[in-house]
Design a protein around this motif. Structure first.
Motif, PDB file in Angstrom:
ATOM      1  N   ASP A 197     -77.829  19.523 -28.654  1.00 31.28           N
ATOM      2  CA  ASP A 197     -77.742  18.546 -29.743  1.00 31.28           C
ATOM      3  C   ASP A 197     -77.883  17.110 -29.257  1.00 31.28           C
ATOM      4  O   ASP A 197     -77.736  16.177 -30.042  1.00 31.28           O
ATOM      5  N   GLY A 198     -78.084  16.932 -27.955  1.00 27.32           N
ATOM      6  CA  GLY A 198     -78.373  15.588 -27.460  1.00 27.32           C
ATOM      7  C   GLY A 198     -77.206  14.873 -26.805  1.00 27.32           C
ATOM      8  O   GLY A 198     -77.278  13.670 -26.557  1.00 27.32           O
ATOM      9  N   CYS A 199     -76.117  15.588 -26.516  1.00 27.36           N
ATOM     10  CA  CYS A 199     -74.994  14.946 -25.854  1.00 27.36           C
ATOM     11  C   CYS A 199     -75.261  14.812 -24.358  1.00 27.36           C
ATOM     12  O   CYS A 199     -75.777  15.739 -23.739  1.00 27.36           O
ATOM     13  N   GLY A 200     -74.884  13.702 -23.776  1.00 21.21           N
ATOM     14  CA  GLY A 200     -74.918  13.567 -22.329  1.00 21.21           C
ATOM     15  C   GLY A 200     -73.613  14.078 -21.750  1.00 21.21           C
ATOM     16  O   GLY A 200     -72.805  14.675 -22.460  1.00 21.21           O
ATOM     17  N   LYS A 201     -73.390  13.827 -20.443  1.00 23.01           N
ATOM     18  CA  LYS A 201     -72.169  14.330 -19.809  1.00 23.01           C
ATOM     19  C   LYS A 201     -70.929  13.666 -20.405  1.00 23.01           C
ATOM     20  O   LYS A 201     -69.902  14.309 -20.601  1.00 23.01           O
ATOM     21  N   TRP A 202     -71.028  12.369 -20.708  1.00 21.01           N
ATOM     22  CA  TRP A 202     -69.894  11.687 -21.328  1.00 21.01           C
ATOM     23  C   TRP A 202     -69.635  12.229 -22.731  1.00 21.01           C
ATOM     24  O   TRP A 202     -68.480  12.378 -23.130  1.00 21.01           O
ATOM     25  N   GLY A 203     -70.735  12.520 -23.427  1.00 20.73           N
ATOM     26  CA  GLY A 203     -70.595  13.063 -24.776  1.00 20.73           C
ATOM     27  C   GLY A 203     -69.884  14.397 -24.751  1.00 20.73           C
ATOM     28  O   GLY A 203     -68.961  14.638 -25.539  1.00 20.73           O
ATOM     29  N   VAL A 204     -70.296  15.270 -23.835  1.00 24.02           N
ATOM     30  CA  VAL A 204     -69.650  16.581 -23.716  1.00 24.02           C
ATOM     31  C   VAL A 204     -68.172  16.375 -23.376  1.00 24.02           C
ATOM     32  O   VAL A 204     -67.285  17.010 -23.951  1.00 24.02           O
ATOM     33  N   PHE A 205     -67.925  15.467 -22.448  1.00 16.60           N
ATOM     34  CA  PHE A 205     -66.551  15.204 -22.019  1.00 16.60           C
ATOM     35  C   PHE A 205     -65.684  14.772 -23.193  1.00 16.60           C
ATOM     36  O   PHE A 205     -64.637  15.364 -23.464  1.00 16.60           O
ATOM     37  N   TRP A 206     -66.140  13.764 -23.932  1.00 12.89           N
ATOM     38  CA  TRP A 206     -65.320  13.208 -25.009  1.00 12.89           C
ATOM     39  C   TRP A 206     -65.235  14.087 -26.236  1.00 12.89           C
ATOM     40  O   TRP A 206     -64.204  14.186 -26.874  1.00 12.89           O
ATOM     41  N   ARG A 207     -66.398  14.711 -26.583  1.00 12.04           N
ATOM     42  CA  ARG A 207     -66.427  15.432 -27.859  1.00 12.04           C
ATOM     43  C   ARG A 207     -66.028  16.885 -27.731  1.00 12.04           C
ATOM     44  O   ARG A 207     -65.583  17.490 -28.696  1.00 12.04           O
ATOM     45  N   ILE A 208     -66.230  17.476 -26.564  1.00 12.20           N
ATOM     46  CA  ILE A 208     -65.941  18.908 -26.424  1.00 12.20           C
ATOM     47  C   ILE A 208     -64.712  19.134 -25.545  1.00 12.20           C
ATOM     48  O   ILE A 208     -63.725  19.740 -25.971  1.00 12.20           O
ATOM     49  N   ILE A 209     -64.778  18.640 -24.320  1.00  8.55           N
ATOM     50  CA  ILE A 209     -63.746  18.995 -23.343  1.00  8.55           C
ATOM     51  C   ILE A 209     -62.383  18.396 -23.714  1.00  8.55           C
ATOM     52  O   ILE A 209     -61.379  19.118 -23.783  1.00  8.55           O
ATOM     53  N   VAL A 210     -62.361  17.097 -23.956  1.00  8.29           N
ATOM     54  CA  VAL A 210     -61.064  16.462 -24.220  1.00  8.29           C
ATOM     55  C   VAL A 210     -60.360  17.073 -25.437  1.00  8.29           C
ATOM     56  O   VAL A 210     -59.178  17.443 -25.348  1.00  8.29           O
ATOM     57  N   PRO A 211     -61.062  17.235 -26.578  1.00 10.03           N
ATOM     58  CA  PRO A 211     -60.336  17.845 -27.716  1.00 10.03           C
ATOM     59  C   PRO A 211     -59.879  19.277 -27.435  1.00 10.03           C
ATOM     60  O   PRO A 211     -58.746  19.634 -27.769  1.00 10.03           O
ATOM     61  N   LEU A 212     -60.724  20.066 -26.765  1.00  9.43           N
ATOM     62  CA  LEU A 212     -60.350  21.467 -26.536  1.00  9.43           C
ATOM     63  C   LEU A 212     -59.257  21.600 -25.486  1.00  9.43           C
ATOM     64  O   LEU A 212     -58.498  22.566 -25.481  1.00  9.43           O
ATOM     65  N   ALA A 213     -59.203  20.654 -24.572  1.00 11.78           N
ATOM     66  CA  ALA A 213     -58.202  20.745 -23.504  1.00 11.78           C
ATOM     67  C   ALA A 213     -56.870  20.144 -23.922  1.00 11.78           C
ATOM     68  O   ALA A 213     -55.962  20.028 -23.095  1.00 11.78           O
ATOM     69  N   SER A 214     -56.729  19.801 -25.206  1.00  9.45           N
ATOM     70  CA  SER A 214     -55.515  19.069 -25.596  1.00  9.45           C
ATOM     71  C   SER A 214     -54.197  19.776 -25.234  1.00  9.45           C
ATOM     72  O   SER A 214     -53.244  19.093 -24.870  1.00  9.45           O
ATOM     73  N   PRO A 215     -54.113  21.130 -25.278  1.00 11.28           N
ATOM     74  CA  PRO A 215     -52.826  21.714 -24.841  1.00 11.28           C
ATOM     75  C   PRO A 215     -52.491  21.346 -23.393  1.00 11.28           C
ATOM     76  O   PRO A 215     -51.348  21.001 -23.087  1.00 11.28           O
ATOM     77  N   ALA A 216     -53.501  21.400 -22.521  1.00  2.81           N
ATOM     78  CA  ALA A 216     -53.245  21.063 -21.113  1.00  2.81           C
ATOM     79  C   ALA A 216     -52.969  19.571 -20.965  1.00  2.81           C
ATOM     80  O   ALA A 216     -52.208  19.161 -20.084  1.00  2.81           O
ATOM     81  N   LEU A 217     -53.569  18.759 -21.846  1.00  2.20           N
ATOM     82  CA  LEU A 217     -53.295  17.325 -21.796  1.00  2.20           C
ATOM     83  C   LEU A 217     -51.847  17.041 -22.202  1.00  2.20           C
ATOM     84  O   LEU A 217     -51.200  16.167 -21.627  1.00  2.20           O
ATOM     85  N   VAL A 218     -51.366  17.790 -23.182  1.00  2.21           N
ATOM     86  CA  VAL A 218     -49.961  17.618 -23.586  1.00  2.21           C
ATOM     87  C   VAL A 218     -49.041  17.972 -22.421  1.00  2.21           C
ATOM     88  O   VAL A 218     -48.079  17.260 -22.124  1.00  2.21           O
ATOM     89  N   THR A 219     -49.347  19.093 -21.743  1.00  2.00           N
ATOM     90  CA  THR A 219     -48.539  19.490 -20.587  1.00  2.00           C
ATOM     91  C   THR A 219     -48.546  18.391 -19.525  1.00  2.00           C
ATOM     92  O   THR A 219     -47.506  18.046 -18.955  1.00  2.00           O
ATOM     93  N   THR A 220     -49.729  17.833 -19.270  1.00  2.00           N
ATOM     94  CA  THR A 220     -49.841  16.754 -18.281  1.00  2.00           C
ATOM     95  C   THR A 220     -48.984  15.556 -18.683  1.00  2.00           C
ATOM     96  O   THR A 220     -48.218  15.029 -17.867  1.00  2.00           O
ATOM     97  N   ALA A 221     -49.112  15.152 -19.940  1.00  2.00           N
ATOM     98  CA  ALA A 221     -48.344  13.994 -20.418  1.00  2.00           C
ATOM     99  C   ALA A 221     -46.848  14.264 -20.307  1.00  2.00           C
ATOM    100  O   ALA A 221     -46.071  13.421 -19.865  1.00  2.00           O
ATOM    101  N   LEU A 222     -46.463  15.479 -20.684  1.00  2.00           N
ATOM    102  CA  LEU A 222     -45.051  15.861 -20.682  1.00  2.00           C
ATOM    103  C   LEU A 222     -44.443  15.780 -19.281  1.00  2.00           C
ATOM    104  O   LEU A 222     -43.399  15.157 -19.068  1.00  2.00           O
ATOM    105  N   PHE A 223     -45.118  16.406 -18.316  1.00  2.00           N
ATOM    106  CA  PHE A 223     -44.558  16.415 -16.965  1.00  2.00           C
ATOM    107  C   PHE A 223     -44.664  15.043 -16.302  1.00  2.00           C
ATOM    108  O   PHE A 223     -43.807  14.676 -15.499  1.00  2.00           O
ATOM    109  N   THR A 224     -45.696  14.285 -16.653  1.00  2.00           N
ATOM    110  CA  THR A 224     -45.769  12.918 -16.132  1.00  2.00           C
ATOM    111  C   THR A 224     -44.570  12.122 -16.621  1.00  2.00           C
ATOM    112  O   THR A 224     -43.939  11.376 -15.861  1.00  2.00           O
TER     113      THR A 224
END
Lengths: 322, 281
Positions: free
Chosen positions: B178-205
């Motif tokens: 669909d035309g996403c670059g690496k940053w696009g994939v990172f922001w639009r796909i990876i970050v939203p889908l990884a949110s459970p692990a991001l919560v864990t990271t924030a929590l333990f930090t």
């Protein structure tokens, strides 16, 4: 033409990947790799950061200072011609730390495994119980709990109050008595069994229930099942917990610092290695010596971890039977 | 048969509850004691105070050196929020590179990252201090906060790598079509889908920064910059001869409240964080 575009593509891929990696890479180079090399060098010097320019290369002097007492020395002449005193507390800090690690880690793992097995039953409310049992771990590393611990085990503290009510007399001040002070810290560590418990619990859930069923059909009792099924199948998890807890235990600082009142406690009975390192580096500004101590700690932890992994061939099974 | 099972279950429950009460007794006693008059705290092992007072909270809150605990709480909270931001940005970026991108030297750097996971921090301690001292950062928050933006907590990189690897690759590929670059994939796909692990990271930090003492001892020198943990320690003092133990208990109790709230609100993330990476504790 085709070749250039391949090179451009390769560069483009690498550049963007390394941009993502850049913060970590910078952190690794500046805050890990360079400091490691620098501290290795500092370990061979007499260095005081408050007196720049006074740094002197003393070869193995710092290491003599640590281990000279083993050879019965009190002092020695460094390569600079200066007479240096052997550190009279180094070996004590080493023995305190080893006693602590070799008692607290096994006890903690045993307790964690016992509680995990208790909770690994078909019972209502297990998530709630698991949460309650995790509370000591959640709070245990904090200054608040270390402060509390010091008050609990004082001569006039809660523990003696309870023991007194049970009819015990002549109770010691647990923290101020060099015979018992270290054990209050071991107890504080074992009390924080929660993380190991959760990991064991996750491991226990992976063991298929059918194994136990067929074992009991074959007439194996609970104890036989424990040693023939639970322990072997859980052994990779035990190995993991053992290594992580051991590495962590060597580096305990906060509790020892608070309970010992910023020093090593009565007769240095709680002079942990890291506490001694901190006192040498930051109270006495012996930062070359502190760096050398840090490297010895790294070697000790590395050697013990390697030994545990080497021995794991004998007692860890990776479930090849499945 | 059935009544036998019920009997056995009841006994197991009772045993688990009794052991649990024993485990949390010191903490509960501390909370209760913070409401007891100063003179009665240590003579009374009971959990029901004979007299309830808020005096300890009032005297404790005053802090020392003219700085109140209000200031210490704000300082701790500030450090936590900045540390969380730093870890989320830097660790997620590194994890994305390790989990999804192809680049020269990847397996080498990944091995290096795994080694730093096990590395005792003491070998870098003195040089880091000298380095930060030469930047004139000692006494400020920078030695504590800047490393978080450089992904020095390798645990979270590892946690996030594991999580991102488990996400379906087809989503990335579809986004690229669909035309996403690496940053696009990172922001639009990876970050939203990884949110459970991001919560864990924030929590333990949050927890590690809140409970950290060693770095605060090394780098925070002025009382007005102290964190709660650093302030509690100074409040109690070296010799432990402080008369206001009630105040210390009250402030220690307050210092545990944020941890408690997060734990009970986000329990699931705790369990996942611990069982997937064996986060220390």
């Amino acid at each position: 033409m085709h070749k250039t575009s391949a090179i451009i593509k390769f560069l483009k891929n690498n550049v963007s990947a390394y941009l993502f990696l850049a913060p970590w890479l910078l952190g690794f180079l500046v805050l890990t790799l360079y400091p490691m090399g620098y501290s290795l060098w500092l370990g061979f010097t007499d260095y005081d950061f408050t007196k720049p320019g006074s740094t002197q290369w003393i070869g193995l002097g710092n290491y003599m200072k640590m281990f000279g007492a083993v050879f019965g020395m009190n002092e020695f002449t460094a390569s600079t011609g200066e007479v240096m005193r052997i550190d009279p507390y180094y070996l004590k800090s080493l023995s305190v730390t080893f006693s602590y690690v070799f008692t607290s880690v096994p006890l903690k793992l045993l307790f964690a495994l016992a509680v995990a097995m208790l909770l690994n039953q078909k019972l209502r409310g297990v998530p709630f119980y698991r949460a309650v049992y995790y509370i000591p771990t959640l709070l245990g590393g904090s200054v608040a709990i270390a402060v509390l611990w010091r008050k609990l085990f004082e001569k006039e503290g809660l523990v003696n109050g309870l023991l007194g009510a049970l009819g015990f007399t002549d109770l010691p001040g647990w923290i101020t008595n060099p015979k018992y002070a270290l054990w209050t810290l071991v107890l504080l560590t074992v009390w924080q069994f929660g993380s190991s418990m959760i990991i064991f619990l996750a491991g226990l859930k992976q063991i298929p229930q059918e194994y136990y069923e067929s074992a009991s059909v074959d007439g194996a009792n609970k104890i036989q099942q424990f040693f023939a099924i639970t322990i072997p199948l859980l052994s990779p998890v035990i190995l993991f917990n053992l290594v992580m807890q051991m590495i962590g235990a060597f580096q305990v600082f906060t509790q020892a610092y608070i309970i010992g009142g910023g020093r090593g406690g009565v007769l240095n009975s709680t002079l942990f290695y890291t506490l001694h390192l901190y006192i040498q580096g930051w109270t006495y500004h012996e930062m070359g010596y502190a760096s050398a101590m840090a490297w010895v700690l790294l070697l000790i932890i590395g050697a013990l971890t390697a030994m545990v992994f080497r021995s794991s061939g004998l007692w860890v099974s990776y479930g090849t039977g499945e | 048969m059935k009544s036998g099972t019920i009997m056995r279950h009841t006994l197991t429950h009772l045993f688990i509850i009794a052991l649990g009460v024993l485990m949390i007794y010191p903490v509960v006693w501390m909370v209760v004691s913070s409401f007891k008059p100063n003179t009665m705290i240590f003579s009374d092992p009971g959990l029901i105070p004979k007299a309830v007072t808020f005096e300890n909270y009032i005297t404790g809150w005053k802090g020392y050196a003219g700085t109140t605990f209000g200031r210490f709480f704000i300082n701790s909270l500030f450090m936590c929020l900045v540390s969380i931001t730093g870890n989320l940005i830097s660790c997620t970026m590194a994890a994305y590179a390790f989990a999804r991108l192809k680049f020269a030297g990847k397996s080498f750097w990944f091995a290096v990252m795994m080694i730093t996971l096990m590395l005792p921090g003491h070998v870098t301690l003195v040089p880091r201090y000298i380095l930060f001292n030469s930047f004139e950062w000692v006494g400020t928050y920078l030695p504590i906060l800047v490393p978080k933006f450089l992904a020095t907590d390798a645990f979270f990189v590892f946690l996030l790598v594991q999580f991102i690897r488990s996400l379906p690759k087809e989503l990335d590929e579809a986004a690229i079509i669909d035309g996403c670059g690496k940053w696009g994939v990172f922001w639009r796909i990876i970050v939203p889908l990884a949110s459970p692990a991001l919560v864990t990271t924030a929590l333990f930090t949050f927890l590690w920064t809140w409970d950290d003492f060693f770095n605060h001892l090394l780098y925070l020198t002025k009382p007005e910059t102290f964190s709660v943990s650093r302030a509690l320690r100074t409040f109690v003092g070296d010799a432990g001869a402080v008369s206001n133990w009630g105040g210390a208990m009250a402030m220690a109790t307050l210092s545990m409240i944020p941890t408690f709230i997060l734990f009970f609100a986000l329990q699931q993330y705790f369990v996942e964080g611990i069982s997937t990476t064996g986060i220390k504790g």
